[in-house]
Design a protein around this motif. Structure first.
Motif, PDB file in Angstrom:
ATOM      1  N   ALA A  95       0.856  -1.187   0.000  1.00  0.00           N
ATOM      2  CA  ALA A  95       0.000   0.000   0.000  1.00  0.00           C
ATOM      3  C   ALA A  95       0.888   1.232   0.000  1.00  0.00           C
ATOM      4  N   ALA A  96       0.428   2.296  -0.655  1.00  0.00           N
ATOM      5  CA  ALA A  96       1.213   3.529  -0.704  1.00  0.00           C
ATOM      6  C   ALA A  96       0.290   4.730  -0.776  1.00  0.00           C
ATOM      7  N   GLY A  97       0.747   5.830  -0.189  1.00  0.00           N
ATOM      8  CA  GLY A  97       0.066   7.104  -0.356  1.00  0.00           C
ATOM      9  C   GLY A  97       0.613   7.813  -1.576  1.00  0.00           C
ATOM     10  N   SER A  98      -0.236   8.524  -2.280  1.00  0.00           N
ATOM     11  CA  SER A  98       0.196   9.251  -3.470  1.00  0.00           C
ATOM     12  C   SER A  98       0.576  10.688  -3.124  1.00  0.00           C
ATOM     13  N   LEU A  99       1.652  11.155  -3.746  1.00  0.00           N
ATOM     14  CA  LEU A  99       2.069  12.545  -3.625  1.00  0.00           C
ATOM     15  C   LEU A  99       1.723  13.335  -4.878  1.00  0.00           C
ATOM     16  N   LEU A 100       0.965  12.705  -5.778  1.00  0.00           N
ATOM     17  CA  LEU A 100       0.547  13.333  -7.026  1.00  0.00           C
ATOM     18  C   LEU A 100      -0.974  13.270  -7.121  1.00  0.00           C
ATOM     19  N   THR A 101      -1.601  14.386  -7.388  1.00  0.00           N
ATOM     20  CA  THR A 101      -3.063  14.390  -7.447  1.00  0.00           C
ATOM     21  C   THR A 101      -3.595  13.548  -8.593  1.00  0.00           C
ATOM     22  N   ASP A 102      -2.804  13.333  -9.627  1.00  0.00           N
ATOM     23  CA  ASP A 102      -3.249  12.528 -10.766  1.00  0.00           C
ATOM     24  C   ASP A 102      -3.294  11.037 -10.446  1.00  0.00           C
ATOM     25  N   TRP A 103      -2.587  10.623  -9.404  1.00  0.00           N
ATOM     26  CA  TRP A 103      -2.555   9.215  -9.034  1.00  0.00           C
ATOM     27  C   TRP A 103      -3.455   9.015  -7.821  1.00  0.00           C
ATOM     28  N   GLY A 104      -4.734   8.828  -8.063  1.00  0.00           N
ATOM     29  CA  GLY A 104      -5.687   8.670  -6.984  1.00  0.00           C
ATOM     30  C   GLY A 104      -5.762   7.255  -6.471  1.00  0.00           C
ATOM     31  N   PRO A 105      -6.578   7.024  -5.437  1.00  0.00           N
ATOM     32  CA  PRO A 105      -6.753   5.678  -4.892  1.00  0.00           C
ATOM     33  C   PRO A 105      -7.141   4.674  -5.978  1.00  0.00           C
ATOM     34  N   GLY A 106      -6.543   3.503  -5.909  1.00  0.00           N
ATOM     35  CA  GLY A 106      -6.771   2.455  -6.892  1.00  0.00           C
ATOM     36  C   GLY A 106      -5.725   2.401  -7.981  1.00  0.00           C
ATOM     37  N   THR A 107      -4.880   3.434  -8.097  1.00  0.00           N
ATOM     38  CA  THR A 107      -3.831   3.438  -9.105  1.00  0.00           C
ATOM     39  C   THR A 107      -2.762   2.406  -8.754  1.00  0.00           C
ATOM     40  N   LEU A 108      -2.328   1.654  -9.743  1.00  0.00           N
ATOM     41  CA  LEU A 108      -1.258   0.673  -9.566  1.00  0.00           C
ATOM     42  C   LEU A 108       0.014   1.223 -10.196  1.00  0.00           C
ATOM     43  N   VAL A 109       1.078   1.301  -9.398  1.00  0.00           N
ATOM     44  CA  VAL A 109       2.315   1.936  -9.826  1.00  0.00           C
ATOM     45  C   VAL A 109       3.478   0.952  -9.680  1.00  0.00           C
ATOM     46  N   ILE A 110       4.356   0.932 -10.691  1.00  0.00           N
ATOM     47  CA  ILE A 110       5.576   0.141 -10.631  1.00  0.00           C
ATOM     48  C   ILE A 110       6.738   1.126 -10.506  1.00  0.00           C
ATOM     49  N   PRO A 111       7.109   1.511  -9.284  1.00  0.00           N
ATOM     50  CA  PRO A 111       8.128   2.544  -9.120  1.00  0.00           C
ATOM     51  C   PRO A 111       9.490   2.088  -9.622  1.00  0.00           C
ATOM     52  N   ASP A 112      10.337   3.084  -9.960  1.00  0.00           N
ATOM     53  CA  ASP A 112      11.685   2.746 -10.402  1.00  0.00           C
ATOM     54  C   ASP A 112      12.770   3.309  -9.493  1.00  0.00           C
TER      55      ASP A 112
END
Length: 268
Positions: A95-112
């Motif tokens: 689980a992660a909190g978003s620091l970008l308003t475009d990435w709201g709850p439910g967004t799946l991110v593969i960080p680099d």
């Protein structure tokens, strides 16, 4: 599930470390393995089963009933136990909190990228011997590629905080100003310990909230995080299954970081 003795211990090539709300993975046919490592017991017994023809080990990061807070997770025991079972590649949903308003709850991110803002956590197996692992790119490129699918976000920096409290508004505003994308409490030292054990590792982050600094509301509440994670658990699990099927087989030269080095301990 069937408990296994050390003499008949199953092997697995791929592992999944489940985050908050991700406490089980196999419906049936999995073997249960209890291990004790030089660093104590892992968060829970490990289950080993099959996914799309691949032998997969599953370990709930926080324990089966969320017994371990982020700062108290036995990270070294967890990764060591997985390596003991033969694991070479690790997918790490969280689980992660978003620091970008475009990435709201439910967004799946593969960080680099990863930024460590924890304190006091043991983050190495090597207390001597002059071993310094390469960590410029903390996540395995091959595993990140396997996890990327339509609808997932490619890239972003995950900043890991000590917890268990959430960030203040000033802290998350500062994180956002640095250009970081996500905030989480468990991504470190897990990633670097996997690298020290020469296991490929990639985080799959499920956004559960907008962090306090970019949200005009009351800030993050744990009950809301868990509820959002549960709402999206099906899509996250589906992504993990697809990533396992797409993961390459065999050792990864990029994540073999000890070539030519004499280690002060023997790896499992």
């Amino acid at each position: 599930m069937t408990a296994m003795s050390s003499t008949e211990r199953p092997r697995a090539e791929v592992a999944v470390i489940g985050g908050s709300g991700f406490y089980s993975f196999f419906d049936e046919g999995a073997a249960e393995v209890e291990l004790v490592t030089p660093y104590g017991s892992p968060s829970a017994p490990i289950t080993v089963g099959e996914v799309d023809g691949r032998r997969v080990a599953f370990l709930p990061r926080h324990g089966r009933r969320h017994e371990f807070a982020p700062h108290a997770i036995p990270y070294r025991a967890n990764l060591w136990a997985l390596r003991t079972l033969g694991v070479q590649r690790v997918f790490a949903p969280c689980a992660a909190g978003s620091l970008l308003t475009d990435w709201g709850p439910g967004t799946l991110v593969i960080p680099d990228q990863l930024v460590d803002r924890t304190s006091g956590r043991t983050q190495t197996y090597f207390d001597g011997g002059g071993i310094h692992v390469q960590f410029a790119d903390p996540y395995c490129a091959d595993l990140r590629k396997a996890a990327l699918r339509t609808g997932t976000v490619d890239g972003g920096a995950l900043v890991v905080v000590e917890g268990p409290r959430f960030s203040t508004r000033a802290e998350s505003q500062w994180f956002a100003r640095q250009g970081w994308s996500l905030v989480n409490m468990t991504g470190h030292p897990e990633a670097v310990l996997a690298r020290e054990l020469e296991m490929c590792y990639a985080t799959i982050a499920l956004v559960t909230d907008l962090d306090a600094g970019i949200d005009a509301g009351d800030g993050v509440r744990a009950v809301d995080v868990f509820a959002e994670f549960e709402r999206n658990l099906g899509s996250l699990t589906s992504l993990v299954h697809k990533a396992i099927a797409a993961a390459p087989e065999g050792p990864c030269d990029t994540c073999r970081v000890h070539e030519g080095a004499t280690l002060p301990i023997e790896l499992p």
